[in-house]
Write a protein that holds these residues in place. Sequence first.
Motif, PDB file in Angstrom:
ATOM      1  N   PRO A  18       0.600  -1.129  -0.178  1.00 38.49           N
ATOM      2  CA  PRO A  18      -0.110   0.135   0.160  1.00 38.49           C
ATOM      3  C   PRO A  18       1.178   1.592  -0.106  1.00 38.49           C
ATOM      4  O   PRO A  18       0.302   2.234  -0.765  1.00 38.49           O
ATOM      5  CB  PRO A  18      -1.001  -0.006   1.826  1.00 38.49           C
ATOM      6  N   ALA A  44      -2.857   0.506  -7.394  1.00 36.21           N
ATOM      7  CA  ALA A  44      -3.833   0.264  -6.674  1.00 36.21           C
ATOM      8  C   ALA A  44      -5.570  -0.819  -7.100  1.00 36.21           C
ATOM      9  O   ALA A  44      -5.738  -1.517  -5.724  1.00 36.21           O
ATOM     10  CB  ALA A  44      -4.793   1.214  -7.167  1.00 36.21           C
ATOM     11  N   GLY A  45      -5.791  -1.531  -7.859  1.00 36.96           N
ATOM     12  CA  GLY A  45      -6.641  -2.318  -8.213  1.00 36.96           C
ATOM     13  C   GLY A  45      -5.821  -3.801  -8.082  1.00 36.96           C
ATOM     14  O   GLY A  45      -6.546  -4.409  -7.678  1.00 36.96           O
ATOM     15  N   LEU A  48      -6.496  -3.009  -3.901  1.00 37.86           N
ATOM     16  CA  LEU A  48      -8.157  -3.905  -3.675  1.00 37.86           C
ATOM     17  C   LEU A  48      -8.369  -5.241  -4.043  1.00 37.86           C
ATOM     18  O   LEU A  48      -9.339  -5.986  -2.666  1.00 37.86           O
ATOM     19  CB  LEU A  48      -8.399  -2.476  -4.650  1.00 37.86           C
ATOM     20  N   SER A  49      -8.656  -6.011  -5.048  1.00 37.32           N
ATOM     21  CA  SER A  49      -8.843  -6.715  -5.359  1.00 37.32           C
ATOM     22  C   SER A  49      -7.434  -8.249  -4.538  1.00 37.32           C
ATOM     23  O   SER A  49      -8.507  -9.154  -3.419  1.00 37.32           O
ATOM     24  CB  SER A  49      -8.498  -7.051  -6.563  1.00 37.32           C
ATOM     25  N   LEU A  52      -7.064  -6.619  -0.387  1.00 41.02           N
ATOM     26  CA  LEU A  52      -8.573  -5.817   0.865  1.00 41.02           C
ATOM     27  C   LEU A  52      -9.743  -6.752   0.247  1.00 41.02           C
ATOM     28  O   LEU A  52     -10.586  -6.477   0.827  1.00 41.02           O
ATOM     29  CB  LEU A  52      -8.784  -4.705   0.718  1.00 41.02           C
ATOM     30  N   ASP A  54     -11.311  -6.275  -2.283  1.00 42.67           N
ATOM     31  CA  ASP A  54     -12.391  -5.786  -2.946  1.00 42.67           C
ATOM     32  C   ASP A  54     -12.117  -5.548  -4.507  1.00 42.67           C
ATOM     33  O   ASP A  54     -12.262  -4.861  -4.955  1.00 42.67           O
ATOM     34  CB  ASP A  54     -12.363  -4.032  -2.597  1.00 42.67           C
ATOM     35  N   ASN A  57     -14.441  -2.558  -6.882  1.00 42.89           N
ATOM     36  CA  ASN A  57     -13.299  -0.933  -6.683  1.00 42.89           C
ATOM     37  C   ASN A  57     -12.556  -2.043  -7.701  1.00 42.89           C
ATOM     38  O   ASN A  57     -11.438  -0.521  -8.248  1.00 42.89           O
ATOM     39  CB  ASN A  57     -13.639  -0.550  -5.730  1.00 42.89           C
ATOM     40  N   GLY A  58     -11.412  -3.165  -7.517  1.00 43.06           N
ATOM     41  CA  GLY A  58     -10.159  -3.392  -7.724  1.00 43.06           C
ATOM     42  C   GLY A  58     -10.908  -3.542  -9.217  1.00 43.06           C
ATOM     43  O   GLY A  58      -9.945  -2.240  -9.689  1.00 43.06           O
ATOM     44  N   TYR A  61     -10.815   0.003 -10.700  1.00 43.70           N
ATOM     45  CA  TYR A  61      -9.052   0.589 -10.763  1.00 43.70           C
ATOM     46  C   TYR A  61      -8.762   0.534 -12.272  1.00 43.70           C
ATOM     47  O   TYR A  61      -8.004   0.713 -12.660  1.00 43.70           O
ATOM     48  CB  TYR A  61      -8.410   0.502  -9.982  1.00 43.70           C
TER      49      TYR A  61
END
Length: 218
Positions: A18, A44-45, A48-49, A52, A54, A57-58, A61
């Motif tokens: 991060p 960032a994708g 997130l994927s 996290l 997510d 949202n991943g 991005y």
Amino acid sequence: LLDRLTTYMYIGEDFRLPLAVFRMWKWTSKYGLSCHSPVAFASAGIMLSGVLNDLVNGTCYGNKALDLLSKTKSLATESRTKLLVHSFVRPWTKPCKGELKPLFSGYQAGLTHGDLDSAMYCIFHHLVLRVVGGGCTLEILEADCKIYSTQMRDLQRKNHLGLTNTIRQFCLCLMNKPRNITLEFVGEIIKTAEEYKVVEESKLQRLTLHTYHGALLT
């Protein structure tokens, strides 16, 4: 440097991922779009994927990274951006077959513009998604692995070669239907206990090996 570190941080489960991504975002917001901006959004994708969990949202991005790539028309980071998005982000939420053509395009772009590392990883993940998504016979897949492994050997890409050889061994074992699915390997790639140990010590190769065992069991 940061855009190359993110992939290895992701594979190595480095807790500093991060921090690297946020630093890339900061530079993009401060200095504007550059050839590295698509990689920043792709990273960032990944975070997130893959970190996290997510996935929605991943994917957003990841798609934004592809949009920025088309706007910046960056040839230097085209292969790398496609590698990150189509290998680590979109396959979580999109059909694997839809990622094959972009990965092959990334492979070609990397060869053309000198990003051999990203090019070889693109073609490796292209082979992996063909295993997962199907669409071709084991014989064709094994033959392609042989072609690309020869290229990797010629280019002295040892890590990529090891990964691709694991896919090839995967195909050889399924094609020859070994009698002992937990111990016996059939084919010319992994033949000794020492070679098996090398595979077990590699995270990506071990995942491929376990996928092979799962295919036999199902």
